[in-house]
Scaffold this active site. Structure first.
Site, PDB file in Angstrom:
ATOM      1  N   LYS C  72       4.964   2.258 -10.149  1.00 46.47           N
ATOM      2  CA  LYS C  72       3.957   2.202  -9.086  1.00 46.47           C
ATOM      3  C   LYS C  72       4.647   2.412  -7.738  1.00 46.47           C
ATOM      4  O   LYS C  72       5.737   1.884  -7.508  1.00 46.47           O
ATOM      5  CB  LYS C  72       3.270   0.826  -9.137  1.00 46.47           C
ATOM      6  CG  LYS C  72       2.070   0.666  -8.205  1.00 46.47           C
ATOM      7  CD  LYS C  72       1.442  -0.727  -8.381  1.00 46.47           C
ATOM      8  CE  LYS C  72       0.221  -0.931  -7.510  1.00 46.47           C
ATOM      9  NZ  LYS C  72      -0.367  -2.287  -7.666  1.00 46.47           N
ATOM     10  N   SER C 147      -5.437  -2.275  -8.407  1.00 44.57           N
ATOM     11  CA  SER C 147      -4.848  -1.228  -7.597  1.00 44.57           C
ATOM     12  C   SER C 147      -3.848  -0.333  -8.332  1.00 44.57           C
ATOM     13  O   SER C 147      -3.581   0.769  -7.890  1.00 44.57           O
ATOM     14  CB  SER C 147      -4.136  -1.865  -6.407  1.00 44.57           C
ATOM     15  OG  SER C 147      -3.029  -2.635  -6.858  1.00 44.57           O
ATOM     16  N   SER C 171      -4.648  -6.501 -10.479  1.00 44.34           N
ATOM     17  CA  SER C 171      -4.270  -5.097 -10.278  1.00 44.34           C
ATOM     18  C   SER C 171      -3.513  -4.451 -11.434  1.00 44.34           C
ATOM     19  O   SER C 171      -3.307  -3.240 -11.437  1.00 44.34           O
ATOM     20  CB  SER C 171      -3.444  -4.950  -9.002  1.00 44.34           C
ATOM     21  OG  SER C 171      -4.289  -4.950  -7.876  1.00 44.34           O
TER      22      SER C 171
END
Lengths: 89, 480, 478
Positions: C72, C147, C171
């Protein structure tokens, strides 16, 4: 809203200001429900008793960055200093 | 109407450690710009703080030295404000649970400015109460150019303690004595060099005036930019006068922050109360609480030094120093350490103190780095005590020693001072020389002054070269 | 053979048997990315050349030797960008590795590329990215969750073998549920946060996205553990998480919190989760009713605590030391205000302002302080519940993936996090695993919650269910 945006150092357009005002108003209104919760059983200490304590670092040197590495991302630099628009109070 | 001032001080002192408060970068004054920096103290994305145990110990030790209560548990908080000398735009500090609580500083007579030391109030031993001591991180250094500013983050994140007094001071001289005493104690514990001119100790002042006898405090102003202890005294004297003038003319003091300008000798408005900060303190979720009762306090106690007033008492009672001598030596930890090294194993306390105070200090030495071996002072005192040299000659040896760093016995030899006590023997040698060299005596008497050298040579031979030529010269001339 | 479809476990077997080389895996993945990421847009950057170089050097004797992993884009990797999907950090290059990255490198993993996210991890849909939204592999019109939507999507679309994400209020688990893969949020303090760009420090954790529970355990074996660079990481022993996987669910006590089966929950989600409960019961687990009464306050608490912390955490993005500085600033103050105005997206601004407000003078006690107290109550709920059960079972998200642009009102978006948020607030561990599909072929996620540092039992429960079903074998058609 202007006061809080100022504290946050974020310029907002008039439209954004109005939009945020109504959106955040709704969120805060929703959060009002917390006022009804009975929290009398929670001790009034600012320190969370669940937390471990004294996880400390020994006072020994670790590698630092070189000035070149430190300034690698600087938007502006001169003489190994980070340069920015004039500091005002 | 008579007015009095009410003064409280917030002192920031840099804490002596190897590394910064929350990262392993070097904690050092100076250094090439932006070289003592890392992701943590530069506030790079993702970097997180880890607390330096030694900074915590040093602050606890400070609290112990200043008679504070050490909190059993404390925490770190974030103080939020945007300023370019902070890399995270929040400062990690301690808000409502500081490491040390209460305590006090007793003002020593000799810590007052010289010219007021004889005043009765200086001898009172007044105690200035402390509110708290907390630990936080220092900010970076900024440089101001025409339209831009430059920042060096070497100092950013170094440990800093804030020592907050109660509003117990009433005069600029008390503030002076407070700062002087505080600096001395910090030096004693080796917790801070506390040199205001190097920025190692900084102070902000809260000051108000009120009619004598009134209990309620007047409106206070905060003074900033006080860079020396005597500057702080001057600033206070000015500001008290200013406030009294305003109030006595029926005016009111505005709560504001004022900046002292040492060059003009005046204070100027920096910002008013309306622009006060909203710091939004909250507990730093990156940092765990610290308990002092799990060993940290004990570790700090082990480093507890003999404090200045205790040392002074000992010098007077055990080493027979005068109060003045004891005070001067105890005022400077490094000098006191040196004195104790010199005096150890001898009974020459007063003599050595005298050498150090009257001659040595006049040379304006860096007392932290004295190059003369301490045992030289002891040896000098020995020479006097054993009657090898008299005190007048001791001074001559001392002056030489301070510049040459040679051993006193060598200096005595070099200067031929050792023979001096044997004047009788020298006179006998001179008589022998006159008797054995009638020709030279006659030549000398007839005006050939150089003839005396033969006589001197005779005496030198007799004394195997150890005599003082000037002295022989003196004796011979007298006898001839 | 399509190596990109395999699991860590399968690839490791082939690598150690010398049937394939790490380069083969990278090659297969790069091809896959070339063919599908144009549709998914899960990656922000893929450095194929570097991945091949790493594969070349990969030590396959190491636990993750030769396994490509996507990261990420809010986790620092030395000499790489770390945009957090923000314009402000578009050109930033990190001079250091996050602790998890150092550990992955030491374990022989190949860092394949960086995945998209909601800006600074603020969002539940990966629509709040300055670099465009990511698409759900099961339906490109739908959001992948957020997210960590990019990480979830690339694992679900076989564009990565595994990925790392961060989880502050769901997330990792919510996008895993919406994309049909396995997402684990470890116990707070289990994995070092050092190098993960902070959103809410007391809630953030890094965790893995994988295709199976066993793979999740394999990644956890590498990334877990106390870190002297991270004060809140806990000095707790790290077991071999694969050891207990097959201990069996017989006798396992599974708690069902009545408050989590709320009105307004999607019927298909409800049915799938109920079926999962039935399966556990049928296979020897004990189903126990538990109560987490303060869950109803979780969203209020979360949006106060998380935004307050974020308002301070994101203050450092000021364009002084790094970041894109606005050219319009003439002094330090307006340089900040314009840099942040131009650099941050709406959701980030909104949350910073909310967080600043709840901490500001006069409001701290009413909001922040009160929220922290309710958080304590919520934590007690979990402590009490875990006295009665070993793991707690809930849906991961009240609905399956929704259409992009469908939720424009921030509050309705926030409410969708109801099931995951309480886990972060209580600092316990949680995992989302696939438990079925909707009639429109969108994945449904099952959330299992474990007590503090009880990942072994959490993984056991998840592994048992997973192996009893075929959900994880189902692939989106792309």
């Amino acid at each position: 809203m202007a006061y809080v945006a100022g504290l946050s150092r974020i310029d907002l357009s008039k439209e954004e200001e109005a939009l945020f005002q109504s959106q955040l108003g709704k969120v805060l209104e929703y959060a009002q429900e917390l006022q009804k919760v009975d929290v009398s059983s929670v001790p009034d200490t600012p320190i969370d008793p669940n937390l471990p304590t004294n996880v400390l670092r020994e006072d020994s040197l670790r590698d630092s960055l070189t000035a070149r590495e430190a300034l690698l991302n600087a938007p502006k630099q001169a003489n190994n200093l980070f340069i920015m628009p004039k500091i005002v109070e | 109407m008579q007015y009095e001032a009410v003064i409280g001080l917030e002192v920031h002192a840099q804490v002596k450690t190897n590394t910064k408060m929350f990262c392993g970068c070097k904690n050092e004054y100076g250094g090439e710009q932006n070289t003592h920096v890392c992701p943590v103290c530069l506030g790079l994305p993702g970097a997180l703080p880890t607390p330096n145990v030694e900074a915590i110990r040093q602050t606890i030790l400070t609290g112990l030295m200043l008679d504070c209560r050490i909190a059993e548990v404390c925490k770190f908080d974030r103080k939020n404000y945007f300023y370019p000398d902070q890399s995270k735009n929040y400062q990690i500090t301690q808000f409502d649970m500081p490491l040390c609580i209460g305590g006090g500083v007793v003002l020593d007579k000799y810590a007052f400015p010289k010219e007021v030391q004889k005043e009765a109030y200086a001898a009172e031993g007044k105690k200035i109460r402390l509110n708290r001591i907390h630990l936080e991180e220092d900010v970076a250094k900024s440089f101001h150019f025409d339209s831009e500013s430059g920042i060096d983050f070497n100092r950013c994140g170094t440990p800093l303690m804030e020592i907050v007094s109660e509003a117990d001071m009433r005069t600029p001289e008390e503030a002076f004595a407070y700062l002087t005493t505080l600096k001395r104690i910090l030096n004693y514990g080796n917790v801070s060099d506390a040199d205001m001119e190097k920025g190692q100790m900084r102070c902000d002042v809260n000051i108000s005036v009120r009619p004598v006898g009134q209990e309620k405090f007047g409106t206070k102003c905060e003074l900033k930019n006080l860079n020396t202890i005597s500057g702080a005294r001057r600033a206070l004297a000015y500001e008290i006068q200013r406030q009294i003038e305003v109030v006595s003319k029926g005016g009111t003091i505005t709560q504001e922050t004022r900046r002292w300008d040492d060059a003009t000798g005046q204070t100027y408005v920096m910002r008013s109360k309306e622009n006060a900060h909203d710091y939004r303190y909250f507990p730093d979720p990156d940092l765990l609480p610290v308990r002092t009762d799990k060993g940290l306090k004990i570790e700090a106690e082990a480093k507890m030094p003999e404090l200045p007033h205790k040392k002074k008492d000992r010098y007077i009672n055990e080493l027979q120093l005068s109060e003045y001598q004891a005070e001067v030596l105890a005022a400077d930890k490094a000098l006191a350490d040196y004195f104790e090294l010199a005096v150890s194993g001898t009974k020459h306390g007063p003599a050595i103190a005298n050498y150090l105070i009257n001659e040595f200090l006049a040379t304006e030495p860096d007392t932290a780095n004295i190059l003369i071996p301490a045992k030289h002072f002891a040896q000098l005192a020995d020479l006097v005590a054993n009657g090898k040299i008299n005190s007048k000659q001791a001074k001559e040896v001392l002056v030489d020693m301070l510049s040459s760093h040679e051993e006193p016995v060598k200096i005595v030899e070099k200067k031929g001072l050792a023979q001096v006590t044997d004047l009788g023997a020298l006179e006998t040698f001179c008589d022998e020389a006159i008797a054995a060299n009638p020709k030279s005596v006659a030549d000398y008497k007839s005006g050939k002054l150089g003839a005396i050298n033969a006589l001197k040579g005779f005496v030198m031979k007799k004394t195997k070269g150890q005599a003082n030529p000037a002295l022989i010269d003196e004796i011979l001339q007298k006898k001839l | 053979m399509s190596l990109h479809t395999l699991t860590i476990k399968e690839l490791r077997n082939k690598l150690t048997a010398k049937e394939i080389s790490p380069k083969d895996i990278v090659e297969s993945l790069v091809k896959r990315i070339d063919s599908v990421d144009g549709k998914i847009k899960g990656y922000l950057r893929v450095n194929a050349k570097d991945a091949f170089a790493q594969a070349e050097k990969a030590d396959i004797s190491k636990p993750l030797g030769g396994i490509p992993i996507a990261i990420k884009d809010n986790i620092a990797v030395s000499d790489e960008g770390c945009t957090c999907s923000s314009k402000l950090l578009e050109n930033y290059v990190s001079p250091y590795d996050a602790t998890v990255i150092r550990k992955l490198k030491e374990a022989g993993a190949v860092l394949l590329g960086r995945t998209n996210l909601d800006e600074f991890a603020m969002g539940s849909s990966t629509e709040n990215s300055a670099f465009g939204r990511t698409h759900n592999p099961w339906n490109l019109d739908c959001i992948p969750g957020g997210s960590s939507g990019g990480s979830a999507a690339v694992v679900a679309a076989d564009e990565a073998i595994a990925a790392l994400g961060t989880d502050t209020g769901g997330s990792i688990r919510q996008p895993a549920a919406l994309c049909g893969c396995v997402g684990l949020k470890p116990t707070y303090g289990r994995v070092s946060r050092y190098g993960a760009v902070a959103f809410a420090s007391s809630l953030d954790q890094i965790g893995p996205f994988t295709k199976t529970v066993e793979d999740s355990a394999l990644v956890m074996n590498v990334i877990s553990g106390y870190d002297q660079m991270e004060n809140t990481s806990r000095p707790v022993d790290v077991p071999d998480f694969t050891k207990s996987l097959n201990a069996g669910i017989k006798g396992l006590r599974i708690g069902i919190p009545k408050e989590y089966f709320i009105d307004g929950m999607d019927k298909e989600v409800q049915t799938a989760v109920k079926k999962a409960i039935d399966w556990y019961a049928a296979n020897g687990a004990e189903i126990i009713d538990v109560s987490l009464p303060n869950t109803e306050h979780a969203i209020s608490v979360y949006y106060i605590v998380a935004t307050a912390e974020a308002s301070a955490n994101l203050a450092r993005f000021d364009g002084v030391r790094y970041g894109r500085r606005s050219p319009d600033g003439t002094d330090s103050i307006n340089s900040y205000s314009k840099t942040r105005e131009q650099g941050f997206g709406s959701e980030v601004k909104r949350r910073i302002i909310l967080g600043t407000y709840v901490l500001s003078s006069g409001y701290y006690d009413a909001y922040y302080n009160r929220a922290q107290k309710v958080r304590q109550l919520l934590r007690r709920d979990f402590t009490e519940a875990f006295k009665k059960c070993d793991v707690i079972l809930t849906p991961t998200s009240p609905t399956a993936a929704f259409k992009a642009g469908e939720k424009s009102d921030p509050l309705s978006m926030y409410l969708a996090d109801i099931f995951t948020i309480a886990v972060n607030l209580a600092e316990v561990c949680g995992i989302s695993i696939p438990c079925g599909f909707t009639s429109t072929n969108l994945p449904i996620g099952l959330q299992l919650i474990g007590s503090h540092f009880d990942e072994p039992r959490l993984l056991l429960a998840a592994h048992g269910y997973e192996q009893g079903h075929d959900w994880f074998k189902k692939k989106p058609s792309l």
